[in-house]
Design a protein around this motif. Structure first.
Motif: not given
Length: 337
Positions: A154-175
């Motif tokens: 995404a950064d290489r092409r100047g794009l934003l990123v959207i991705s799914e979070v499935m549970d609370s433990s994944q929030i720090p990674l997705l954030e």
């Protein structure tokens, strides 16, 4: 309840109203518009007399909100909400396209996807690193490694990123890696997860559940808003009906209904809405015509060999042609692509 302050009301007057509402048990949420400041009071005594506040200095009007969702209602922000991420505005005059594969599969795959998505004119690349699959034996995603690959592409092409979070433990990674956190249809009423996301100050895209009513969708959004995170984007992605020809039944009518009931931006997902790539273009066109603020679509450089959701992923040439069509449709409803 909803309190609309007069144009030019002083900060001292606003704070006095807030103090009075808090004194009577309300949790107060403030929305400052171009002309008026609006105070949304959640909770409080049932017998509270709105006339008391209506007569206070600086108040234009005060009334009860009869809908069960207070902060998600159109009355809280009559002008609508625009979710701004860098130079991308979701809910403004431009229909924001979010496109990409269902999941990150490899370095080469996601790099090729970023090229396709950017060349077509999308602003956001979508792809899952954690995949909720109906079968435990299906591909479950690449996890953090997938997020790293997605972010780099995404950064290489100047794009934003959207991705799914499935549970609370994944929030720090997705954030850390994503610009928008997606809540899938299966988690629309995962209230513990919604409460945790309400603590963030990062955009959340909330998908409608497969059997959820519009009111239930807005009440789920209320969970996020009530914690102070107002960066919420709604997503219509089809509901389960008795029809079996399509994966889901795409509820196009939900788009204008949500625009009437809520100030939150609305995105349409015709890929999950139909489950068939041949139906994605017409549903995407119809969604833009119906007033969608954005589109979330699946695109893959080789859908026939995709590890997930290949049947609903557009071929690159289909995606390119669809973007051309959308650029003709959007101006007819006062929008751009």
């Amino acid at each position: 309840m909803l309190v609309v302050m007069q144009e030019g009301a002083s900060e001292a007057q606003i704070q006095k109203i807030i103090a009075r509402l808090v004194e009577d048990g309300f949790d107060v949420h403030r929305s400052t518009g171009v002309i008026h400041t609006v105070l949304g009071g959640v909770g409080g005594r049932e017998d509270f007399d709105t006339g008391v506040v209506a007569l206070m200095e600086g108040v234009k009007e005060a009334h009860r909100i009869v809908s069960p969702y207070k902060l998600a209602s159109r009355g809280f922000r009559p002008a609508g909400t625009i979710v701004k991420i860098r130079d991308v505005e979701i809910g403004g005059g431009k229909v924001v396209v979010m496109a990409g594969p269902c999941s990150v599969e490899s370095h080469d795959q996601i790099e090729r996807a970023a090229d396709i998505v950017a060349d077509g004119g999308a602003s956001v690349i979508r792809a899952g690193a954690f995949k909720p699959r109906s079968s435990p034996y299906s591909f479950q995603g690449m996890g953090e490694e997938g997020l790293k690959l997605l972010r780099d592409a995404a950064d290489r092409r100047g794009l934003l990123v959207i991705s799914e979070v499935m549970d609370s433990s994944q929030i720090p990674l997705l954030e850390a890696y994503a610009d928008i956190l997606q809540i899938g249809a299966r988690n629309m009423q995962n209230f513990n997860l919604l409460r945790e996301l309400s603590k963030l100050r990062k955009p959340v895209l909330l998908k409608r559940g497969i059997a959820a009513t519009i009111e239930e969708l807005l009440l789920s959004a209320e969970y996020i808003l009530s914690g102070g995170n107002y960066e919420v984007i709604l997503c219509e992605r089809g509901i389960r009906t008795f029809e079996t020809y399509t994966r889901n039944t795409m509820d196009i009518s939900a788009i204008p209904v949500l625009r009437k009931l809520s100030h939150l931006p609305i995105v349409a997902d015709p890929s999950h809405g139909t489950g068939r790539r041949d139906l994605v273009p017409p549903m995407a066109r119809a969604s833009v015509a119906a007033g969608a603020d954005g589109l979330l679509m699946e695109v893959h450089h080789d859908p026939d060999h995709a590890l997930s959701d290949g049947a609903q992923s557009l071929y690159p040439d289909q995606y390119g042609e669809l973007m051309k069509q959308l650029r003709m449709i959007a101006p007819a409803v006062g929008r751009t692509i």
